[in-house]
Scaffold this motif. Structure first.
Motif, short mmCIF file in Angstrom:
data_model
loop_
_atom_site.label_atom_id
_atom_site.label_comp_id
_atom_site.label_asym_id
_atom_site.label_seq_id
_atom_site.Cartn_x
_atom_site.Cartn_y
_atom_site.Cartn_z
N ASP A 82 76.15 23.89 73.48
CA ASP A 82 77.34 23.11 73.42
C ASP A 82 78.41 24.32 73.76
OD1 ASP A 82 77.03 20.65 73.24
OD2 ASP A 82 76.58 20.74 70.96
N PRO A 83 79.35 24.12 74.81
CA PRO A 83 80.21 25.09 75.17
C PRO A 83 81.30 25.25 74.14
CG PRO A 83 80.77 23.30 76.56
CD PRO A 83 79.43 23.05 75.73
N GLY A 84 82.16 26.18 73.83
CA GLY A 84 83.22 26.20 72.68
C GLY A 84 84.37 25.46 73.20
N ALA A 85 85.11 24.70 72.20
CA ALA A 85 86.23 23.96 72.65
C ALA A 85 87.56 24.18 71.60
CB ALA A 85 85.64 22.46 72.21
N ALA A 86 88.38 23.86 72.22
CA ALA A 86 89.97 24.23 71.72
C ALA A 86 90.44 22.80 70.99
CB ALA A 86 90.94 24.74 72.39
N THR A 87 91.06 22.82 69.88
CA THR A 87 91.83 21.74 69.64
C THR A 87 92.96 21.42 70.19
OG1 THR A 87 93.06 22.86 67.74
CG2 THR A 87 90.81 21.85 67.09
N ALA A 88 93.66 20.01 70.00
CA ALA A 88 95.05 20.17 70.55
C ALA A 88 95.98 21.18 69.96
CB ALA A 88 95.52 18.82 70.31
#
Length: 482
Positions: A82-88
Motif C-alpha cells: 500500500d503506498p503512502g497517503a496524505a490526509t486532507a
C-alpha cells in the motif's frame, strides 16, 4: 642424486587469521521510493550511493544512520503493498484565502506544517513566502518563495509530495497542517526479499525489517529466515512491533502481549515502542521503532556485548549523534513488555537518555537463546566451525586396527584444528569464556562416511541484578561484610 639445495614452504596461516566475518554487517529490508525489489545490494558505506540507488523512505533512513555510524549495510527493497497517503489539509486562520492540496504518494510518515511568513499572491510582486516542517514543527525549512504557478515541487523527489496552492493570497498568521502514512509491505513480499538475500553471495550477521509487524506476519518472515540455517548461514533478526495506532499505551501493551504470546523463535527479536529519531539525511525528527536504536548499537559493539550494557552510554541514532530524548514507552515507568520477551528501552535514575532494557529474543521457555548476544556468539562459532569442517569434506582419516573407529591421533588433530580457529575467532577476542571441540570416537566412518562433532561454548556471564548491602561500621566490632 639431487643437487644440494635449500627449499622453502611459505605457510599462509601462521598468524592464525580467521576468515572475514559478516557478523558486523547489517542487512536492512523495507520499502523505498526507487530501486528494484528483491535485489540485495551493497555493502554500502556511503549514504549518497544508497539514495542514488534506492531513493527515500523509512528503511533508507535507518540504513543512512547505520552507514553514518561506519556500519556496512546490505539493502534489499521490499515491494510496496500500500503506498503512502496524505490526509486532507486543514487550514488554520483567515489571514489569507489560498487553499492547499497535496498530490503524490508520500515516502514516509510526515507531520506537516506549512506556515506563511510573507504575505502576497502567487505571481504578484512581492511573491509570498512560506516554510515547511515535516515533523510537527521540530525542524523548519528556510523561507520558500512561492513559484509563479503556485505549485511547489521542491520536496517531490525526497518526499513524494507536491504542494498545490490556489491562486489567492497567502497570509502570515495562517498555517496548513496534515499528516501522512508511509508505504507498507506484505509479509509474503518481505519473505521474498529475505530469500533473495539468502540465495545471493552477500552475507550479513544481522537482519532488520523496517515496518510494523504483527505475529501472523512474523510467522511468515520466520519461515523464510529459518531457511538460512539450511544453507549454512547463521543470522539473527530484528522485527518491529506496531505503533500505538490510536490505542492508549496500556491498550497497546495488552494487544502486543496477547498477539505475540504464542510466537517462539530462537533467532528473532521483536522490538516494541516508538521514539523520535533524527534523519541522517534531512535532520527531520521521525517517529520510529526503538529497534532502530538497538540495531545501531548492535553494529557498534562486539557480538558478545549486551545491547543493554549501561556503561556503553545512552542509545544514539548514529555513532556521532546525540542521545535520544523522546520515547513514547519507557519500560521503567510502564513495565510489562520486557517480561513478555519484547526488546524495549528504559531509563535509570541519575543517568541521562535511554537504554535497552534487555535484548530479548522471542525464544521458548527452555531455550538457551534468551538474549541476542548469546545467539550472535553461537552464530559466529557455528560459522567458523562450518568453514573448518567443510574443508575436511572428502579428506581421509586413519582408523584403529582393532576397533575400526577413528584413530585417536587423527581425532585430536581435528579437535585441535577447530579449537585453534575458534580460539582466534571467539575466545581471544573475549566473545566467550571457552570453547572445546569434541570429535566422536564411536562413528563407524568406513561404513557411514559420517563424523559426529560437538562444539561446547561456555558463554560470558551477564550481570542483570546487583544486590548491595549498605551499612555503617564500627571498626571495634569488625566488618559486617559477608
Amino acid at each position: 642424486m639431487a643437487r644440494p639445495s635449500v627449499n622453502f614452504t611459505i605457510l599462509s596461516n601462521g598468524l592464525g587469521n580467521v576468515p572475514p566475518s559478516p557478523s558486523g554487517t547489517i542487512a536492512v529490508f523495507g520499502t523505498s521510493s526507487g530501486g528494484t525489489k528483491e535485489v540485495p545490494s551493497g555493502p554500502y558505506y556511503r549514504t549518497d550511493n544508497l539514495v542514488t540507488d534506492y531513493g527515500y523512505g523509512p528503511s533508507i533512513e535507518l540504513a543512512a544512520n547505520l552507514i553514518q555510524s561506519g556500519i556496512p549495510v546490505i539493502f534489499t527493497k521490499v515491494d510496496t503493498d500500500d503506498p503512502g497517503a496524505a490526509t486532507a489539509v486543514t487550514k488554520n486562520g483567515s489571514a489569507g484565502a489560498s487553499v492547499l492540496t497535496i498530490t503524490g504518494d508520500p515516502f514516509d510518515t510526515y507531520d506537516v506544517i506549512v506556515t506563511p511568513v510573507k504575505n502576497g499572491t502567487a505571481g504578484s510582486n512581492p511573491e509570498p513566502q512560506f516554510t515547511i516542517s515535516l515533523d510537527g514543527g521540530l525542524t523548519v525549512s528556510k523561507a520558500i518563495t512561492m513559484p509563479a504557478n503556485h505549485i511547489y515541487a521542491g520536496l517531490a523527489a525526497s518526499t513524494g509530495m507536491t504542494f498545490n496552492f490556489t491562486a489567492a493570497t497567502l497570509g502570515v498568521g495562517d498555517t496548513y497542517t496534515f499528516t501522512t502514512t508511509a508505504p507498507t509491505w506484505a509479509a509474503a513480499d518481505v519473505a521474498l526479499a529475505v530469500d533473495a538475500l539468502r540465495t545471493s553471495t552477500l552475507e550479513a550477521g544481522l537482519l532488520y525489517v523496517v515496518g510494523a509487524c504483527v505475529k501472523s506476519e512474523a510467522d511468515t518472515i520466520a519461515a523464510s529466515t529459518n531457511q538460512f540455517l539450511t544453507d549454512d548461514q547463521f543470522i539473527s533478526v530484528i522485527l518491529e512491533a506496531r505503533d500505538f495506532d490510536g490505542d492508549t499505551e496500556a491498550q497497546w501493551m495488552t494487544s502486543l502481549i496477547n498477539d505475540y504470546q504464542t510466537f517462539e523463535s530462537d533467532n528473532i527479536v521483536v522490538a516494541a515502542g516508538p521514539c523520535l529519531i533524527p534523519s541522517a539525511i534531512s535532520k527531520t525528527q521521525f517517529r520510529r521503532n526503538v529497534g532502530q536504536l538497538a540495531i545501531v548499537r548492535a553494529g557498534l559493539v562486539a557480538i558478545s556485548r549486551g545491547l543493554n550494557a549501561v556503561e556503553d552510554g545512552a542509545l544514539l541514532p548514529s555513532k556521532s549523534g546525540q542521545p535520544i530524548s523522546t520515547v513514547f514507552h519507557n519500560e521503567k515507568t510502564n513495565p510489562g513488555l520486557d517480561a513478555a520477551r519484547f526488546l524495549t528501552v528504559t531509563s535509570y535514575r541519575g543517568l541521562k537518555g535511554f537504554y535497552v532494557t534487555k535484548p530479548n529474543i522471542m525464544s521458548g521457555p527452555t531455550s538457551d537463546f534468551t538474549l541476542l548476544q548469546l545467539r550472535r556468539v553461537i552464530n559466529e562459532a557455528s560459522r567458523l566451525t562450518n568453514i573448518f569442517f567443510t574443508k575436511k569434506l572428502g579428506t581421509d582419516v586413519r582408523l584403529n586396527r582393532k576397533t575400526g573407529l577413528i584413530l585417536e591421533r587423527d581425532a585430536r588433530t581435528l579437535e585441535s584444528g577447530n579449537d585453534s580457529l575458534l580460539t582466534t575467532g571467539i575466545t581471544s577476542p573475549g566473545y566467550a569464556s571457552s570453547v572445546e571441540t569434541i570429535v566422536s570416537r564411536a562413528d563407524n566412518i568406513s561404513t557411514t562416511k559420517t563424523l559426529s562433532v560437538t562444539v561446547e561454548v561456555l558463554p560470558l556471564g551477564y550481570i542483570e541484578t546487583v544486590n548491595v548491602k549498605m551499612t555503617f561500621i564500627n571498626p571495634a566490632l569488625g566488618s559486617l561484610a559477608a
